[in-house]
Each structure stands twice: as C-alpha cells, then as structure tokens.
Design a protein around this motif. Structure first.
Motif, PDB file in Angstrom:
ATOM      1  N   UNK A 174       0.859  -1.180   0.000  1.00 26.72           N
ATOM      2  CA  UNK A 174       0.000   0.000   0.000  1.00 26.72           C
ATOM      3  C   UNK A 174       0.897   1.231   0.000  1.00 26.72           C
ATOM      4  N   UNK A 175       0.907   1.941  -1.120  1.00 27.25           N
ATOM      5  CA  UNK A 175       1.739   3.138  -1.253  1.00 27.25           C
ATOM      6  C   UNK A 175       0.852   4.374  -1.127  1.00 27.25           C
ATOM      7  N   UNK A 176       1.202   5.234  -0.175  1.00 25.78           N
ATOM      8  CA  UNK A 176       0.482   6.495   0.034  1.00 25.78           C
ATOM      9  C   UNK A 176       1.043   7.510  -0.957  1.00 25.78           C
ATOM     10  N   UNK A 177       0.209   7.908  -1.912  1.00 26.84           N
ATOM     11  CA  UNK A 177       0.672   8.798  -2.974  1.00 26.84           C
ATOM     12  C   UNK A 177      -0.221  10.033  -3.104  1.00 26.84           C
ATOM     13  N   UNK A 183       0.786   9.192 -12.897  1.00 31.14           N
ATOM     14  CA  UNK A 183       2.048   9.402 -13.615  1.00 31.14           C
ATOM     15  C   UNK A 183       3.105   8.432 -13.110  1.00 31.14           C
ATOM     16  N   UNK A 184       3.193   8.279 -11.801  1.00 28.76           N
ATOM     17  CA  UNK A 184       4.169   7.358 -11.214  1.00 28.76           C
ATOM     18  C   UNK A 184       3.882   5.914 -11.619  1.00 28.76           C
ATOM     19  N   UNK A 198       1.261  -6.923  -9.085  1.00 31.27           N
ATOM     20  CA  UNK A 198       0.178  -6.581 -10.015  1.00 31.27           C
ATOM     21  C   UNK A 198      -0.664  -5.470  -9.393  1.00 31.27           C
ATOM     22  N   UNK A 199      -0.924  -4.413 -10.149  1.00 29.62           N
ATOM     23  CA  UNK A 199      -1.767  -3.330  -9.659  1.00 29.62           C
ATOM     24  C   UNK A 199      -3.190  -3.834  -9.445  1.00 29.62           C
ATOM     25  N   UNK A 200      -3.728  -3.575  -8.259  1.00 27.99           N
ATOM     26  CA  UNK A 200      -5.098  -3.989  -7.942  1.00 27.99           C
ATOM     27  C   UNK A 200      -6.066  -2.817  -8.055  1.00 27.99           C
ATOM     28  N   UNK A 201      -5.707  -1.700  -7.409  1.00 27.67           N
ATOM     29  CA  UNK A 201      -6.593  -0.535  -7.460  1.00 27.67           C
ATOM     30  C   UNK A 201      -5.866   0.717  -6.990  1.00 27.67           C
ATOM     31  N   UNK A 202      -6.458   1.854  -7.305  1.00 28.32           N
ATOM     32  CA  UNK A 202      -6.053   3.141  -6.738  1.00 28.32           C
ATOM     33  C   UNK A 202      -7.293   3.733  -6.086  1.00 28.32           C
ATOM     34  N   UNK A 203      -7.201   4.004  -4.790  1.00 28.37           N
ATOM     35  CA  UNK A 203      -8.329   4.601  -4.072  1.00 28.37           C
ATOM     36  C   UNK A 203      -7.954   6.025  -3.685  1.00 28.37           C
ATOM     37  N   UNK A 204      -8.851   6.964  -3.955  1.00 37.76           N
ATOM     38  CA  UNK A 204      -8.550   8.368  -3.703  1.00 37.76           C
ATOM     39  C   UNK A 204      -9.400   8.930  -2.566  1.00 37.76           C
ATOM     40  N   UNK A 212      -5.233  12.468  -1.405  1.00 35.90           N
ATOM     41  CA  UNK A 212      -4.428  11.279  -1.125  1.00 35.90           C
ATOM     42  C   UNK A 212      -4.884  10.129  -2.028  1.00 35.90           C
ATOM     43  N   UNK A 213      -3.931   9.449  -2.621  1.00 34.05           N
ATOM     44  CA  UNK A 213      -4.218   8.245  -3.401  1.00 34.05           C
ATOM     45  C   UNK A 213      -3.499   7.068  -2.756  1.00 34.05           C
ATOM     46  N   UNK A 214      -4.210   5.994  -2.535  1.00 36.11           N
ATOM     47  CA  UNK A 214      -3.601   4.754  -2.072  1.00 36.11           C
ATOM     48  C   UNK A 214      -3.460   3.822  -3.262  1.00 36.11           C
ATOM     49  N   UNK A 215      -2.219   3.480  -3.583  1.00 34.89           N
ATOM     50  CA  UNK A 215      -1.955   2.550  -4.684  1.00 34.89           C
ATOM     51  C   UNK A 215      -1.769   1.163  -4.077  1.00 34.89           C
ATOM     52  N   UNK A 216      -2.633   0.236  -4.484  1.00 38.92           N
ATOM     53  CA  UNK A 216      -2.620  -1.116  -3.923  1.00 38.92           C
ATOM     54  C   UNK A 216      -2.051  -2.080  -4.956  1.00 38.92           C
ATOM     55  N   UNK A 217      -0.952  -2.732  -4.617  1.00 33.63           N
ATOM     56  CA  UNK A 217      -0.298  -3.693  -5.502  1.00 33.63           C
ATOM     57  C   UNK A 217      -0.230  -5.044  -4.797  1.00 33.63           C
TER      58      UNK A 217
END
Length: 240
Positions: A174-177, A183-184, A198-204, A212-217
């Motif tokens: 879980x990356x806090x972006x 872009x990243x 594998x990318x699962x989702x981006x939650x904003x 804030x966007x949470x990138x879930x891999x």
C-alpha cells in the motif's frame, strides 16, 4: 483534564467518526500521548514540519489510517521509511492485533518510534535501524509479510523495489501517494511486473485541501533473488 487535551480529543474524535474509524477512550488517550511526544521531540530534531494540532490530526493521523480497511486484523505489516512512525503507529493503535515492524535508516527516528511504542505499551511492535534494501535480503524478513506500507518515501518504481521483496505471495503493498499517482504508475509498470506484483486498485481520498491516493499492488509471484539491489541503486538507477 487540561483544556488542550480536551480540545485535542474532541477534534480527533470528530475526524475519526467522519471516516468511521474506532474512537473509544483508550484510542483517544493513545493518540494524545503520541501527539505530545511528537511535538516535544520535533523541537529537538526534525520529525515533522507540521506542528499545528488540526493539521497533525488530519495530515498525519487520519491520513495514516486511510489504509486501515485494506489490512486484516492480525496481519504482519512492515512500514518502510517510517520516519516518525507514520503510518505504522496510527494503524497499530486502531488495529491492536497487528504485528508490526517499522524500518528507517535514521537512528534518531527509530529511537523515537520505539519510545512511543514503549509509552503506548504496543505489543508485537518494533522499529529497526537499517536500510530496507539490506533488510529485505535477510531470511527472517524476506517474503514474510502480509502488508507493506510506505508514506512519502520514494517514487513508485523505487518503492516497489524496496517493498515487494518483503511480501509473501498474496500479500499487498500500500503506497500512500498524491495526485501524481497515475504518472508514477506509468513509470513503475516494468518494476511492478519484474518484482512479482500486479496493480489492484487506486483509491482516492480528499483530506481538506490535500488529495491522497492509495496505490494497492498485490504480490503475485516470487521476487527474483537479486532484488532489491543494494548500495542505493534502487534510487540512483531505478527499474524502467
């Protein structure tokens, strides 16, 4: 109870309720202790540039908790580049059954995290002074974790190399972006695939004026043994 403490707890409770986080007296007390230590130690060395009470509540504590619903109750979690214990300590306060390792390369910050953990009597929680790219090659830490979190540490292609080697197959990163997340992600496609993710989702989320966007891999396969590269190579020569 002093006026400042009453105001802090009132304001924190409102914000916790807004996002449906737990907010009993014990949790409010723990956050108050953490807040006081954070303010006190920030006067001695650089823990946070944010010192105003409302901003610490929203931009540090609530922000850290946004990933809470993605994490199972008894997960084994690693926080990479934990700094002042964010997001590890807020997540542990809310989810007491988490087993947590916080990693940072700055010893003063690690000492602070361990002091907070001791004051809050956090069980199954420890901070380690090391570089994550070194720790990830140790047998007791490599591909052992259910969750890897990281907040304001590095670009996603670099962060994937730090984080994915720690995860067991099926674990999540879980990356806090910020708003730059898309872009990243474009820059990180090769790294995600090469490292077994594998990318699962981006939650904003919108936190006041902050987005804030949470990138879930998700970790789908084993990370090749030569990753992460050491000697700061993930930063100086990121996977492209």
């Amino acid at each position: 109870m002093e006026a400042r403490q009453v105001q802090f707890k009132k304001e924190l409770k409102i914000e916790l309720q807004k996002y449906s986080f737990k907010h009993d007296d014990e949790i409010l007390n723990m956050f108050d202790i953490y807040y006081n230590l954070l303010i006190e130690k920030s006067k001695q060395f650089n823990l946070t540039a944010i010192t105003e009470q409302s901003e610490i509540i929203v931009k540090h504590f609530i922000d850290s908790l946004l990933a809470e619903k993605k994490i199972s109750e008894q997960a084994y979690l690693i926080d990479i580049g934990s700094g002042a214990g964010l997001p590890a300590i807020p997540l542990k306060i809310i989810k007491n059954n988490l087993k947590v390792v916080a990693v940072d390369s700055v010893n003063k910050k690690v000492n602070f995290i361990n002091e907070v953990a001791q004051k809050l009597q956090l069980k199954d929680f420890r901070a380690i002074h090391t570089r994550s790219e070194d720790l990830a090659h140790e047998l007791n830490y490599r591909e052992c974790f259910d969750v890897a979190v990281s907040r304001a540490v590095a670009k996603l292609n670099v962060l994937c190399e730090y984080a994915l080697p720690f995860l067991k197959i099926g674990g999540i990163m879980i990356a806090y972006k910020s708003v730059e997340a898309n872009t990243e992600l474009l820059e990180a496609k090769t790294a995600i695939s090469k490292l077994g993710g594998e990318l699962i989702e981006i939650e904003q989320f919108q936190l006041g004026e902050m987005c804030r966007a949470l990138v879930i891999i998700k970790k789908r396969k084993q990370t090749p043994a030569n990753f992460p590269r050491t000697l700061n190579k993930p930063r100086t020569n990121p996977i492209c």
